[in-house]
Scaffold this active site. Structure first.
Site, PDB file in Angstrom:
ATOM      1  N   HIS A  28      47.011  40.476  39.579  1.00  0.00           N
ATOM      2  CA  HIS A  28      46.309  40.725  38.323  1.00  0.00           C
ATOM      3  C   HIS A  28      47.322  40.798  37.181  1.00  0.00           C
ATOM      4  CE1 HIS A  28      42.749  41.308  36.169  1.00  0.00           C
ATOM      5  NE2 HIS A  28      42.097  42.086  37.008  1.00  0.00           N
TER       6      HIS A  28
ATOM      7  N   GLU B 232      41.440  27.894  35.022  1.00  0.00           N
ATOM      8  CA  GLU B 232      40.527  28.245  33.909  1.00  0.00           C
ATOM      9  C   GLU B 232      41.409  28.746  32.775  1.00  0.00           C
ATOM     10  OE1 GLU B 232      37.438  27.764  33.901  1.00  0.00           O
ATOM     11  OE2 GLU B 232      36.722  27.809  35.962  1.00  0.00           O
TER      12      GLU B 232
ATOM     13  N   SER C 176      49.631  42.281  34.354  1.00  0.00           N
ATOM     14  CA  SER C 176      50.448  43.486  34.531  1.00  0.00           C
ATOM     15  C   SER C 176      49.857  44.723  33.864  1.00  0.00           C
ATOM     16  CB  SER C 176      51.850  43.226  33.989  1.00  0.00           C
ATOM     17  OG  SER C 176      52.485  42.260  34.790  1.00  0.00           O
TER      18      SER C 176
ATOM     19  N   CYS D 272      38.004  33.752  26.291  1.00  0.00           N
ATOM     20  CA  CYS D 272      38.347  32.326  26.302  1.00  0.00           C
ATOM     21  C   CYS D 272      37.235  31.501  25.665  1.00  0.00           C
ATOM     22  CB  CYS D 272      38.607  31.859  27.722  1.00  0.00           C
ATOM     23  SG  CYS D 272      37.289  32.272  28.854  1.00  0.00           S
TER      24      CYS D 272
HETATM   25  P1  NAP Z   1      48.475  34.825  30.603  1.00  0.00           P
HETATM   26  O1  NAP Z   1      49.594  35.410  29.869  1.00  0.00           O
HETATM   27  O2  NAP Z   1      48.501  33.409  30.937  1.00  0.00           O
HETATM   28  O3  NAP Z   1      48.309  35.704  31.917  1.00  0.00           O
HETATM   29  C1  NAP Z   1      47.325  35.411  32.903  1.00  0.00           C
HETATM   30  C2  NAP Z   1      47.880  35.764  34.264  1.00  0.00           C
HETATM   31  O4  NAP Z   1      48.903  34.842  34.599  1.00  0.00           O
HETATM   32  C3  NAP Z   1      48.509  37.146  34.340  1.00  0.00           C
HETATM   33  O5  NAP Z   1      48.266  37.685  35.611  1.00  0.00           O
HETATM   34  C4  NAP Z   1      49.983  36.837  34.134  1.00  0.00           C
HETATM   35  O6  NAP Z   1      50.822  37.823  34.680  1.00  0.00           O
HETATM   36  C5  NAP Z   1      50.101  35.524  34.882  1.00  0.00           C
HETATM   37  N1  NAP Z   1      51.186  34.652  34.450  1.00  0.00           N
HETATM   38  C6  NAP Z   1      51.624  34.439  33.197  1.00  0.00           C
HETATM   39  N2  NAP Z   1      52.593  33.514  33.197  1.00  0.00           N
HETATM   40  C7  NAP Z   1      52.787  33.128  34.482  1.00  0.00           C
HETATM   41  C8  NAP Z   1      53.660  32.218  35.137  1.00  0.00           C
HETATM   42  N3  NAP Z   1      54.543  31.476  34.460  1.00  0.00           N
HETATM   43  N4  NAP Z   1      53.589  32.089  36.481  1.00  0.00           N
HETATM   44  C9  NAP Z   1      52.708  32.813  37.166  1.00  0.00           C
HETATM   45  N5  NAP Z   1      51.844  33.699  36.615  1.00  0.00           N
HETATM   46  C10 NAP Z   1      51.877  33.850  35.285  1.00  0.00           C
HETATM   47  O7  NAP Z   1      47.114  35.017  29.838  1.00  0.00           O
HETATM   48  P2  NAP Z   1      46.522  36.364  29.248  1.00  0.00           P
HETATM   49  O8  NAP Z   1      47.204  36.686  27.981  1.00  0.00           O
HETATM   50  O9  NAP Z   1      46.557  37.398  30.285  1.00  0.00           O
HETATM   51  O10 NAP Z   1      44.996  35.942  28.971  1.00  0.00           O
HETATM   52  C11 NAP Z   1      44.637  35.260  27.848  1.00  0.00           C
HETATM   53  C12 NAP Z   1      44.487  33.773  28.110  1.00  0.00           C
HETATM   54  O11 NAP Z   1      43.619  33.544  29.200  1.00  0.00           O
HETATM   55  C13 NAP Z   1      43.847  33.084  26.941  1.00  0.00           C
HETATM   56  O12 NAP Z   1      44.481  31.856  26.714  1.00  0.00           O
HETATM   57  C14 NAP Z   1      42.416  32.865  27.397  1.00  0.00           C
HETATM   58  O13 NAP Z   1      41.756  31.840  26.738  1.00  0.00           O
HETATM   59  C15 NAP Z   1      42.606  32.615  28.842  1.00  0.00           C
HETATM   60  N6  NAP Z   1      41.366  32.869  29.593  1.00  0.00           N
HETATM   61  C16 NAP Z   1      40.686  31.807  30.131  1.00  0.00           C
HETATM   62  C17 NAP Z   1      39.496  32.013  30.798  1.00  0.00           C
HETATM   63  C18 NAP Z   1      38.721  30.873  31.387  1.00  0.00           C
HETATM   64  O14 NAP Z   1      37.852  31.119  32.206  1.00  0.00           O
HETATM   65  N7  NAP Z   1      39.008  29.645  31.040  1.00  0.00           N
HETATM   66  C19 NAP Z   1      38.996  33.307  30.937  1.00  0.00           C
HETATM   67  C20 NAP Z   1      39.706  34.353  30.384  1.00  0.00           C
HETATM   68  C21 NAP Z   1      40.911  34.118  29.724  1.00  0.00           C
HETATM   69  P3  NAP Z   1      51.510  38.948  33.753  1.00  0.00           P
HETATM   70  O15 NAP Z   1      50.413  39.751  33.141  1.00  0.00           O
HETATM   71  O16 NAP Z   1      52.322  39.732  34.712  1.00  0.00           O
HETATM   72  O17 NAP Z   1      52.316  38.207  32.735  1.00  0.00           O
END
Ligand code: NAP
Length: 455
Positions: free
Chosen positions: A155, A228, A157, A262
């Site tokens: 999940h 997603e 962090s 999103c």
């Molecule tokens: P995020 O920074 O991409 O983080 C999402 C998850 O990915 C977190 O668990 C994060 O871990 C992990 N993560 C980040 N970089 C990674 C990497 N290089 N390798 C492996 N894991 C990695 O996104 P967020 O800020 O949490 O969420 C916002 C984004 O999600 C927005 O762009 C939103 O549009 C998108 N979103 C899309 C949907 C959909 O269904 N399409 C739904 C909801 C949200 P850490 O927290 O430990 O960094």
């Protein structure tokens, strides 16, 4: 090294979580795999009974789960409660329908018998975001476990408390001890999980850069992935739209989850003849949204989930203004504690501005004028994203045609705001990702679609 969860409304630390060491992570995956080997032999009726129990636990505890979400990521309390109840819905939905969705399909060929069967893959890794910390997980876990898979969850962090509570919901519901486990790890540890031979597939909901990182790693190991990702959903407002109703829908969509969804509307593409009136009504409703303490029942906009995300959003606003956008409302970081950002409205938004080119993940609306319907559709599609889109018009047949044939997105709504529903497939095109969640499409993403031919 630890992972901290911090209340974004107050800045106070909630808890430290000790990161799992690599051997511990491997141990969890091995146990999840062992649980899968038994679980795959169980029938749908047994799985459905447990999934119904999980739904009941979610309903019974929606209040406390909502509070936990509010503490960890700042969601207004009423929407946290509603989120827990929506998770119960998706559990019930797959409990009721998995058997039908995964029935073997008989196909007539030259064989004496030929059919398709849907077999589980094994342990699936889910990398999830904080914005809907329960819903994003359940919409993966409910179909995944009903199909016979096991799950390990990395999940975001800032919501590790939610991750552990979700693990416990499945335990309390009677699922095998290690079938669904939370990994207390940072994003740097994800590659090793994908490399583990017992992990058969990965799903990520999150930003486009994170999606690309997972896609690359999963591709290297030839493991199936569902992504997603982000969106910059356009809402196209045509000259014959019912303006009052349209503005209310647009404002609700922009402010949902304090703007951090999103599929929130992000760009409002309004035909020039309506622009001035649209702006007036829009600003009035955005200004009226109650902002502040997310524990208050009537709060609409709480804090942003983390101060760094709030600061990044502010940078996008400032840069857009420097490049010529006009700020009609908000645009300043309020004084005082907490990661708050006010409802903000930008107009005269143009290509080259962050508000046009990038995703605005917060309560900031970008209004873009178009001279007519054709230009409005062109602007709507002028984005790297393709998650959701909506069109507003009194001519429903025209709206349907534009939604079906012209807007480039995975979900297009007419006179309504884009939302997820267990019965409808959900996902994007372009840089919003690939694969689908929910409906019968979602449960078929992580199965072996296996052909059986009997001579
Ligand atoms: P995020 O920074 O991409 O983080 C999402 C998850 O990915 C977190 O668990 C994060 O871990 C992990 N993560 C980040 N970089 C990674 C990497 N290089 N390798 C492996 N894991 C990695 O996104 P967020 O800020 O949490 O969420 C916002 C984004 O999600 C927005 O762009 C939103 O549009 C998108 N979103 C899309 C949907 C959909 O269904 N399409 C739904 C909801 C949200 P850490 O927290 O430990 O960094």
């Amino acid at each position: 090294m630890s992972i901290q969860s911090i209340n974004p409304a107050t800045g106070e630390k909630i808890k430290d979580y000790v990161k799992m060491a690599p051997q511990e992570v491997e141990g969890v995956i091995e146990k999840a795999h062992a649980a899968f080997l038994d679980w795959r032999q169980t029938g749908f009726a047994h799985r459905a009974k447990l999934m119904k129990k999980a739904a009941q636990i979610l309903r019974d505890n929606a209040g406390s789960y909502g509070e936990l979400m509010t503490q960890e990521m700042g969601k207004p309390i009423a929407s946290g409660r509603a989120e827990a109840e929506k998770c119960a819905w998706v559990c019930d939905y797959y409990a009721d329908n998995a058997v039908k969705f995964l029935q073997p399909e008989i196909i007539t060929t030259d064989a004496s018998k030929s059919f398709v069967t849907f077999q589980p893959l094994g342990v699936v890794l889910a990398v999830m975001p904080w914005n809907f910390p329960f819903w994003q997980v359940f919409r993966f876990a409910a179909p995944g476990l009903m199909a016979g898979n096991a799950g390990v969850l990395k999940h975001a962090s800032n919501v590790m408390g939610c991750a552990l509570v979700i693990e416990d919901i499945f335990r309390q519901a009677g699922f095998p001890e290690n079938l669904f486990r939370a990994l207390i790890i940072g994003s740097q540890q994800v590659d090793a999980v994908i490399e583990n031979p017992l992990v058969k597939a990965a799903t990520l909901t999150g930003s486009t850069p994170a999606g690309k990182a997972i896609a690359k790693k999963a591709g290297e190991r030839l493991k199936k992935a569902v992504l997603e990702l982000g969106g910059s959903d356009p809402y196209v407002v045509l000259a014959d739209a019912d303006l009052e109703a349209t503005v209310t829908t647009c404002v609700n969509s922009r402010l949902i989850n304090s703007g951090q969804s999103c599929i929130a509307a992000k760009r409002f593409i309004v035909v020039e003849s309506l622009r001035e009136k649209f702006e007036q009504l829009f600003v009035k409703q955005m200004a009226a949204a109650k902002t502040g303490d997310p524990m208050q029942e009537d709060t609409v906009v709480g804090p942003q989930a983390r101060p760094d995300l709030r600061d990044d959003l502010h940078r996008q606003v400032r840069q857009s203004i420097e490049k010529g956008a006009k700020c009609l409302l908000g645009g300043e970081i309020p004084k005082g504690k907490g990661a708050f950002y006010p409802p903000t409205v930008l107009t005269y938004v143009k290509p080259g501005m962050p508000a046009y080119d990038e995703e605005l993940f917060g309560p900031v609306a970008a209004i873009i004028a178009a001279k007519d319907e054709t230009e409005a559709i062109h602007i709507a599609n002028d984005t790297v994203f393709g998650l959701g889109a909506a069109v507003f018009t009194r001519d429903v047949a025209k709206g349907e045609r534009i939604a079906a044939n012209e807007l480039e997105a995975g979900c297009c709504f007419v006179n309504a705001f884009v939302k997820s529903d267990p019965r409808l497939p959900f996902g994007g095109i372009k840089e919003s990702g690939y694969g689908r969640e929910l409906s019968h499409y979602g449960i078929k993403e992580f199965v072996n679609i296996k052909t059986i031919y009997v001579k």
